[in-house]
Design a protein around this motif. Structure first.
Motif, PDB file in Angstrom:
ATOM      1  N   GLY A   1      -1.147  -0.835   3.973  1.00 61.02           N
ATOM      2  CA  GLY A   1      -0.447  -1.378   2.641  1.00 61.02           C
ATOM      3  C   GLY A   1       0.820  -1.130   2.736  1.00 61.02           C
ATOM      4  O   GLY A   1       1.501  -0.689   3.338  1.00 61.02           O
ATOM      5  N   GLU A   2       1.271  -1.890   1.477  1.00 58.49           N
ATOM      6  CA  GLU A   2       2.848  -1.600   1.362  1.00 58.49           C
ATOM      7  C   GLU A   2       3.227  -0.348   0.785  1.00 58.49           C
ATOM      8  O   GLU A   2       2.551   0.147  -0.095  1.00 58.49           O
TER       9      GLU A   2
ATOM     10  N   THR B   1       5.068  -3.402   4.740  1.00 58.05           N
ATOM     11  CA  THR B   1       3.779  -3.373   4.921  1.00 58.05           C
ATOM     12  C   THR B   1       3.579  -2.333   6.026  1.00 58.05           C
ATOM     13  O   THR B   1       4.036  -2.931   7.215  1.00 58.05           O
ATOM     14  N   VAL B   2       2.614  -1.300   5.964  1.00 56.74           N
ATOM     15  CA  VAL B   2       2.196  -0.510   7.104  1.00 56.74           C
ATOM     16  C   VAL B   2       0.760  -0.768   7.415  1.00 56.74           C
ATOM     17  O   VAL B   2      -0.190  -0.763   6.735  1.00 56.74           O
TER      18      VAL B   2
END
Lengths: 444, 486
Positions: B250-251, B480-481
């Motif tokens: 998620g970010e 975003t990861v």
């Protein structure tokens, strides 16, 4: 070609090599790129490459050159032989046993003797028509990275000091275009292509152009989705990339180095029962077909995964010996000697219509493009950038981008819940549509 | 091949292939002069060598020679290109005819008089790395293997490789102008596989540049010898990953460490600022010159003139001396990278970024060494400023979609930041962002600018060229990861 290889092997022996093999490629290639209807680039190429592997007892070395002058080739041989004196001996190194070499060279119909007779102008016209079909498909197709036609005709020859010598020729033709669609100040690029060994079998330029336009248009308005764990459907080209990861993990060098997430898994269930993966170098006219491998062994049809069970590795002679197994005839030549390579690699088709696969998903992702290199071949950990369509109640609802998909390859292959019936050999590696039950999609 | 000959590209091609400057002038003159906007001949001779150690011994060694000529004729937007491996004059004449055929009439656009300037002298070496004694190279690889295994009993496999090359190029135009360059390059790489309780992991490290072999034996900034540092880094990265937890998804706020994470710039903005995409209006940055594309803290430059760096060149592959090009200044887009064709068509000047993989490829605008200038912040303060986020210090490759601007780069070593402290290592994860937006979220820039070790290779349109990147520690407020942990 074989005369040159004969001379090279003879000189290697004279210089003290105990064994040697040599591989030669000569090709002529042409490509034309048209952009917005006008010729952008026309390229003519003429190339040749000789690579040599020598053994001095149990020590080995390799050398290659594109200079075929007598002095240069002689220097190549001498350098290879002297390099072999500084490398460490390895009991397992050496040529394959003579009794496993290909005895007959099968006719695989890899050449197109009449296909290359188009004039440059006619080839440019094919590229132009392909791009024009994309540009004309919709007013929202506003720009283009061009239409491309390319053809290549090559001859390959291989000879080894224990008596093998053979050659073969191949042709290839490709046609592609990359249109850009735009709407509300945002642009999206996509494309479509076709590659064949026979020019007459190329898809029509209009068909390729229209498909390319449709692919770019469906990306317009793409957005991020919220992070979630959902089913992921891979379109055929993206599913083929998963098959390549399996091939990399069962390649001999990855295994004997301990650098594979499939290490020690031979005979074990590594995927759902619906998954069968085959490498078949004998397909007539196949893009990955070849009459013998990079060490002169006959090509085979190898079942790598049979109903989810890992049944074969992919080995050349050396990696086979390292693992106490026979070569699976997957030697490929690279600049530095011999490595393992696939031929026509594919995931066997299932029974389901791809529409039904998508239809079975309530909320999930349909992936049409993957970018980046986030795959760890040792652990199978997987995380890549993705583009596609969001699936809402079994329908492709809207385009998505700036998201990633992540999981572990072993878990992903076990979680394959459906395999489509839409297998088409568009490339050397092919797959039907595949549904993976659950992955993490990261977004906003 | 002697060093002496290599120092004089003009003499090299004359001595070896009989290609005198008058022969080249005749070739280009009779076939190309006056009929096209630009034409050139690129001659190249490359010798390369690769030694690989695995299982404690150097069992693979190879040496390669490639040579060839690329001839190019341009008229308007059209390029005719022909290349051949055979440098005999009749072959070159055929190639010149083929190249010209498509560009047979001048577009009438004025050929821009390019001030070519003098080539730099950034990497003249007494002994090019490809010529260094083989036994010294083998001894180094063996020492790395021993050091890796001695440093940690969990090391099960060591693969070390040393690649070196020397490339002689000569660029000639119909006006009789020629410029040559001799380009040494070397790279030392080590990969280790570690195992603990049946779990395996991999670590990679390396470095290099346009430097002699002895570079690897020297101490670096008062630290250990480079080869020793590469080895211990590979082992450290592999063993840390053994205990990594699932990466978040998620970010979130991300802090990038200095050096190689500069690949962010290469992907997020670098490619999008190459002239060809902007001339064709296919880049997410098209038409944004003079606009704000990053935070005020961000200045990004591309510099081809740093001595001995992997991405540096005395002249680019069109004979233009490299230079320092500012791409983004205090957040504002101020420059593109250009080759001759795109500069001519856009009414600008070439910036020394016209590069090609080899004679078999035509030049395109490409990066050299791309990095962000240092800021004011203390790197530790930057980490302390983050309540919850990711600290990423090592990366694998990256990729970008020029047109929509979305880019990825994959962290291979990263940690969670919890309450301003670096806590647990996490598994590798891909980061994804949007080029025109990502740098607007840069909120802190450290004073610790570092360039990478000299291992970068950039791919574009199927062409690979060596490049460099660099970055100080920076904080990005939201990217975003792509982990698995929701």
């Amino acid at each position: 070609m074989l005369d040159l290889l004969g001379d090279v092997l003879k000189r290697a022996r004279e210089r003290g090599a105990t064994a040697a093999d040599a591989f030669l490629v000569e090709d002529r290639a042409f490509s034309a790129q048209v952009r917005l209807g006008r010729v952008d680039t026309v390229k003519h190429a003429r190339a040749q490459h000789l690579s040599l592997r020598v053994f001095s007892g149990k020590s080995a070395a390799a050398a290659s050159t594109s200079d075929f002058s007598r002095t240069s080739v002689e220097r190549l041989v001498d350098e290879a032989v002297s390099l072999a004196r500084i490398t460490a001996p390895d009991e397992l190194s050496g040529l394959p046993e003579a009794n496993v070499l290909a005895r007959e060279i099968p006719a695989l119909d890899l050449d197109d003797p009449t296909g290359h007779d188009l004039s440059p102008e006619e080839k440019i016209e094919l590229a132009r028509r392909c791009e024009a079909a994309a540009l004309g498909a919709d007013p929202r197709i506003t720009n283009s990275e061009g239409g491309d036609f390319a053809d290549r005709r090559a001859r390959y020859a291989y000879a080894a000091s224990h008596g093998f010598a053979a050659e073969y020729g191949t042709s290839s033709f490709s046609l592609s275009t990359s249109p850009i669609a735009s709407e509300n100040g945002h642009m999206q690029r996509d494309g479509w292509y076709h590659v064949t060994r026979k020019r007459a079998r190329l898809d029509s330029p209009e068909e390729i152009g229209k498909t390319a336009a449709g692919r770019a248009l469906r990306r317009l308005g793409a957005r991020q989705v919220k992070t979630a764990q959902v089913p992921v459907v891979f379109d055929p080209d993206m599913a083929a990339s998963l098959v390549r990861h399996v091939a990399g993990a069962v390649a001999g060098p990855s295994l004997y180095r301990g650098a594979s997430f499939l290490l020690g898994k031979l005979g074990r269930q590594i995927a759902a029962p619906g998954v069968t993966i085959i490498d078949d170098g004998t397909i007539s006219g196949g893009l990955g077909s070849r009459p013998f491998d990079g060490e002169g062994l006959p090509v085979l049809r190898t079942v790598i995964v049979d109903k989810g069970v890992l049944t074969s590795y992919l080995l050349d002679t050396y990696s086979g010996r390292k693992l106490g197994m026979a070569s699976t005839h997957h030697a490929a030549r690279d600049g530095s000697g011999v490595t393992v390579g696939t031929t026509n690699l594919y995931l066997a088709k299932g029974a389901l219509d791809p529409k039904d696969l998508i239809g079975s998903v309530k909320q999930g992702l349909y992936v049409t493009e993957l970018i980046g290199f986030g795959v760890n071949g040792v652990t199978g950990d997987y995380s890549r950038g993705a583009v596609g369509m969001w699936i809402d109640n079994g329908e492709l609802a809207y385009p998505v981008e700036e998201i990633t998909i992540a999981g572990n390859l072993l878990d992903m292959f076990h979680a394959i819940e459906g395999v489509g019936n839409d297998l088409v050999f568009r490339d050397r590696t092919a797959s039907p549509t595949v549904l993976v039950g659950r992955m993490t999609v990261a977004g906003a | 091949m002697t060093t002496n000959k290599l120092a004089r590209p003009e003499r090299f091609f004359e001595d070896r292939f009989g290609l005198t400057s008058s022969a080249l002038e005749r070739l280009l003159g009779s076939h190309l002069v006056g009929r096209v906007d630009h034409a050139d001949l690129f001659l190249e001779y490359r010798v390369s060598e690769e030694l690989t150690l695995e299982e404690g011994a150097v069992k693979k060694a190879s040496r390669h020679v490639s040579q060839g000529a690329g001839i190019r004729a341009q008229s308007g937007e059209r390029t005719g290109y022909a290349h051949t491996d055979d440098l005999a004059l009749p072959n070159l004449e055929e190639a010149a005819r083929q190249a010209r055929a498509i560009a047979d009439q001048s577009s009438g656009s004025m050929a821009v008089a390019v001030r070519s300037g003098r080539p730099h002298d950034l990497y003249t070496l007494a002994e090019p790395p490809v010529n260094a004694a083989l036994d010294r190279k083998v001894a180094l690889l063996l020492k790395m293997d021993a050091a890796a295994r001695a440093s940690d009993p969990r090391v099960k496999q060591v693969i070390a490789s040393l690649g070196s090359e020397d490339v002689v190029v000569l660029i000639a135009t119909p006006s009789g102008w020629t410029v040559g360059d001799v380009r040494p390059l070397t790279r030392l790489n080590v990969t280790v596989i570690v195992e603990e309780n049946g779990k395996r992991e991999i670590g990679n490290y390396g470095g290099g540049g346009r430097v002699p072999f002895d570079f690897f034996l020297e101490a670096d900034r008062g630290e250990a010898d480079r080869w020793r540092r590469y080895t211990s880094e590979a082992v450290r990265q592999a063993t840390i990953k053994l205990h990594a937890v699932e990466a978040p998804a998620g970010e979130m706020t991300v802090v990038l460490g200095p050096g190689w994470p500069g690949i962010l710039l290469h992907e997020a903005v670098g490619h999008g600022l190459e002239g060809d995409f902007n001339r064709k209006q296919t880049s997410a940055f098209s038409g944004r010159m003079g606009q704000k594309v990053a935070s005020d803290l961000v200045t990004v430059i591309d510099v081809g003139t740093i001595a001995n760096r992997r991405g540096s060149l005395n002249v680019d592959d069109e004979g233009i001396p490299t230079r320092r090009n500012v791409l983004i200044e205090k957040g504002v887009l101020v420059g593109y990278m250009q080759d001759r064709l795109n500069a001519r068509l856009m009414g600008g000047e070439p910036t020394g970024n016209g590069r090609r993989e080899s004679y078999a490829h035509q030049p395109m605008p490409r990066m050299t060494n791309t990095f962000m200038l240092a800021g004011q912040d203390d790197p530790d303060d930057i980490i302390r400023s983050v309540p919850h986020g990711l600290y990423a210090v090592n990366f694998g490759g990256g990729q970008v979609d020029i047109t929509n601007g979305k880019f990825v780069f994959s962290a291979s070593e990263a940690y969670l930041i919890e309450d301003g402290k670096i806590t647990r290592p996490v598994k590798g994860a891909t980061l994804i962002g949007s080029g025109p937006e990502a740098l607007t979220r840069v909120s802190r820039v450290g004073h610790d600018l570092k360039l990478d070790e000299g291992v970068g290779t950039c791919g574009k349109d199927g062409q690979s060229v060596p490049v460099g990147v660099g970055l100080p520690t920076i904080r990005i407020d939201g990217i975003t990861v792509g982990g698995t942990q929701v």
